[in-house]
Design a protein around this motif. Structure first.
Motif, PDB file in Angstrom:
ATOM      1  N   GLN A  63       5.141  14.608  -1.039  1.00 27.93           N
ATOM      2  CA  GLN A  63       4.003  14.089  -0.289  1.00 27.93           C
ATOM      3  C   GLN A  63       2.683  14.557  -0.894  1.00 27.93           C
ATOM      4  OE1 GLN A  63       4.073  11.784   1.969  1.00 27.93           O
ATOM      5  NE2 GLN A  63       1.842  11.825   2.214  1.00 27.93           N
ATOM      6  N   PHE A  64       2.652  15.805  -1.348  1.00 26.92           N
ATOM      7  CA  PHE A  64       1.455  16.348  -2.002  1.00 26.92           C
ATOM      8  C   PHE A  64       1.158  15.559  -3.276  1.00 26.92           C
ATOM      9  CE2 PHE A  64      -0.537  19.122  -5.128  1.00 26.92           C
ATOM     10  CZ  PHE A  64      -1.616  19.653  -4.423  1.00 26.92           C
ATOM     11  N   ALA A  65       2.201  15.299  -4.058  1.00 20.06           N
ATOM     12  CA  ALA A  65       2.025  14.535  -5.299  1.00 20.06           C
ATOM     13  C   ALA A  65       1.549  13.120  -5.001  1.00 20.06           C
ATOM     14  CB  ALA A  65       3.348  14.498  -6.069  1.00 20.06           C
ATOM     15  N   ARG A  66       2.076  12.536  -3.949  1.00 17.69           N
ATOM     16  CA  ARG A  66       1.687  11.179  -3.562  1.00 17.69           C
ATOM     17  C   ARG A  66       0.201  11.134  -3.190  1.00 17.69           C
ATOM     18  NH1 ARG A  66       5.508  10.441  -0.083  1.00 17.69           N
ATOM     19  NH2 ARG A  66       6.838   9.119  -1.391  1.00 17.69           N
ATOM     20  N   GLU A  67      -0.244  12.114  -2.449  1.00 15.92           N
ATOM     21  CA  GLU A  67      -1.632  12.134  -1.985  1.00 15.92           C
ATOM     22  C   GLU A  67      -2.615  12.524  -3.080  1.00 15.92           C
ATOM     23  OE1 GLU A  67      -1.514  14.869   1.244  1.00 15.92           O
ATOM     24  OE2 GLU A  67      -0.520  13.472   2.628  1.00 15.92           O
ATOM     25  N   ASN A  68      -2.142  13.264  -4.092  1.00 17.79           N
ATOM     26  CA  ASN A  68      -3.046  13.759  -5.131  1.00 17.79           C
ATOM     27  C   ASN A  68      -2.780  13.154  -6.511  1.00 17.79           C
ATOM     28  OD1 ASN A  68      -4.636  16.191  -3.806  1.00 17.79           O
ATOM     29  ND2 ASN A  68      -2.524  16.315  -3.053  1.00 17.79           N
TER      30      ASN A  68
ATOM     31  N   LYS B 203      14.536   7.315  -5.042  1.00 16.51           N
ATOM     32  CA  LYS B 203      14.211   7.342  -3.614  1.00 16.51           C
ATOM     33  C   LYS B 203      12.704   7.246  -3.361  1.00 16.51           C
ATOM     34  CE  LYS B 203      18.222  10.260  -2.587  1.00 16.51           C
ATOM     35  NZ  LYS B 203      18.667  11.622  -2.175  1.00 16.51           N
ATOM     36  N   ASN B 204      11.913   7.615  -4.366  1.00 11.29           N
ATOM     37  CA  ASN B 204      10.448   7.627  -4.210  1.00 11.29           C
ATOM     38  C   ASN B 204       9.797   6.911  -5.392  1.00 11.29           C
ATOM     39  OD1 ASN B 204      10.096   9.800  -1.860  1.00 11.29           O
ATOM     40  ND2 ASN B 204      11.635  10.572  -3.287  1.00 11.29           N
ATOM     41  N   PRO B 205       9.942   5.594  -5.479  1.00  4.63           N
ATOM     42  CA  PRO B 205       9.432   4.851  -6.642  1.00  4.63           C
ATOM     43  C   PRO B 205       7.911   4.874  -6.786  1.00  4.63           C
ATOM     44  CG  PRO B 205      10.143   3.348  -4.910  1.00  4.63           C
ATOM     45  CD  PRO B 205      10.582   4.718  -4.492  1.00  4.63           C
ATOM     46  N   ASP B 206       7.207   5.244  -5.711  1.00  3.79           N
ATOM     47  CA  ASP B 206       5.739   5.258  -5.774  1.00  3.79           C
ATOM     48  C   ASP B 206       5.194   6.566  -6.334  1.00  3.79           C
ATOM     49  OD1 ASP B 206       6.739   6.524  -3.421  1.00  3.79           O
ATOM     50  OD2 ASP B 206       4.730   6.528  -2.568  1.00  3.79           O
ATOM     51  N   VAL B 207       6.088   7.526  -6.618  1.00  6.14           N
ATOM     52  CA  VAL B 207       5.675   8.812  -7.181  1.00  6.14           C
ATOM     53  C   VAL B 207       6.391   9.005  -8.518  1.00  6.14           C
ATOM     54  CG1 VAL B 207       5.600  11.313  -6.836  1.00  6.14           C
ATOM     55  CG2 VAL B 207       5.393   9.779  -4.876  1.00  6.14           C
ATOM     56  N   ARG B 208       5.662   9.491  -9.509  1.00  3.53           N
ATOM     57  CA  ARG B 208       6.280   9.719 -10.817  1.00  3.53           C
ATOM     58  C   ARG B 208       6.999  11.060 -10.805  1.00  3.53           C
ATOM     59  NH1 ARG B 208       3.520   8.952 -16.785  1.00  3.53           N
ATOM     60  NH2 ARG B 208       5.473   8.950 -17.947  1.00  3.53           N
ATOM     61  N   ILE B 209       8.319  11.017 -11.010  1.00  3.18           N
ATOM     62  CA  ILE B 209       9.155  12.217 -10.998  1.00  3.18           C
ATOM     63  C   ILE B 209       9.983  12.236 -12.275  1.00  3.18           C
ATOM     64  CG2 ILE B 209      10.922  13.507  -9.750  1.00  3.18           C
ATOM     65  CD1 ILE B 209      10.110  11.973  -7.217  1.00  3.18           C
TER      66      ILE B 209
ATOM     67  N   VAL C  91       2.907  18.924 -10.953  1.00  3.21           N
ATOM     68  CA  VAL C  91       3.412  19.897  -9.983  1.00  3.21           C
ATOM     69  C   VAL C  91       4.912  20.063 -10.246  1.00  3.21           C
ATOM     70  CG1 VAL C  91       1.691  19.448  -8.218  1.00  3.21           C
ATOM     71  CG2 VAL C  91       3.776  18.097  -8.235  1.00  3.21           C
ATOM     72  N   CYS C  92       5.420  21.270 -10.044  1.00  5.42           N
ATOM     73  CA  CYS C  92       6.818  21.520 -10.386  1.00  5.42           C
ATOM     74  C   CYS C  92       7.621  21.930  -9.156  1.00  5.42           C
ATOM     75  CB  CYS C  92       6.929  22.590 -11.465  1.00  5.42           C
ATOM     76  SG  CYS C  92       6.294  24.200 -10.976  1.00  5.42           S
ATOM     77  N   ASP C  93       8.851  21.475  -9.131  1.00  4.36           N
ATOM     78  CA  ASP C  93       9.754  21.850  -8.057  1.00  4.36           C
ATOM     79  C   ASP C  93      10.573  23.055  -8.495  1.00  4.36           C
ATOM     80  OD1 ASP C  93      10.891  21.665  -5.566  1.00  4.36           O
ATOM     81  OD2 ASP C  93      12.390  20.184  -6.145  1.00  4.36           O
TER      82      ASP C  93
END
Length: 202
Positions: free
Chosen positions: A43-48, A64-70, A86-88
């Motif tokens: 969510q943080f990555a999506r917003e920023n 699962k989250n095509p709108d965020v680059r992972i 950002v890193c997990d």
């Protein structure tokens, strides 16, 4: 300043915002699982507008989250040129520190106590050691293929295109010449095919 995950002080989302202000990482303990760290990070990555760096589970989260680059930290081609990362938890510390030095890392999670763990010995979600840094055959193939395209295929294709354009020009010229002949024949004989100068003798 180092940050540690302590939910009694602030939420995960608030901690991410705070750590990102100074491009700091957040240390987590091995027992701090299923708290929503990855969900909050996404969510943080999506917003920023950030790219998330993960281990081998990156592909599943990307679906699962095509709108965020992972992406996976092993994908050097995708990682090249990126900023605002950002890193997990699960990304080796040496990779994280390297991104910090380059000014590319915004924030993220790292497992506390694994300060000596490098990309040669990354842990999966069950904590088992695995070889994670060796360049995959696919990544290697991509690198080699790109080099081959730049050094060989593109120059050859450009050469072929130039040659083809020249052939097209010659063909167009021939077509124009023959159309002129046809037009002259129509004007002179009323038909594109002039009568034969050799009549049949009876």
């Amino acid at each position: 300043m180092a940050f540690e995950l302590n939910l009694s002080c602030m939420s995960i989302s608030e901690l991410l915002e705070k750590a990102a202000e100074n491009n700091e990482i957040i240390y987590v303990r091995s027992g701090q699982r299923r708290l929503g760290k990855t969900t909050s990070l996404i969510q943080f990555a999506r917003e920023n507008n950030c790219t998330i760096l993960m281990n081998r589970i990156a592909y599943d989260y990307q679906k699962k989250n095509p709108d965020v680059r992972i992406i996976s930290y092993t994908d050097e081609v995708a990682l090249d040129g990126l900023t605002n990362i950002v890193c997990d938890e699960g990304v080796p510390l040496d990779i994280i520190k390297g991104l910090q030095r380059l000014g590319k890392l915004l924030t993220g999670f790292v497992l506390k106590g694994d300060h000596g763990l490098t990309s040669e010995q990354n842990t999966d979600e069950q904590g088992e050691l695995r070889d994670g840094r060796k360049r995959s055959l696919l990544t290697k193939a991509i690198h080699e293929n790109v080099n081959n395209i730049v050094d060989k295929e593109l120059p050859e294709l450009e050469k072929d295109l130039k040659s083809a354009k020249k052939k097209v020009s010659v063909i167009e010229k021939r077509i124009a010449e023959r159309r002129e002949l046809v037009d002259e024949a129509i004007k002179k004989f009323g038909h594109p095919i002039p009568p034969s100068p050799f009549g049949v003798l009876h």
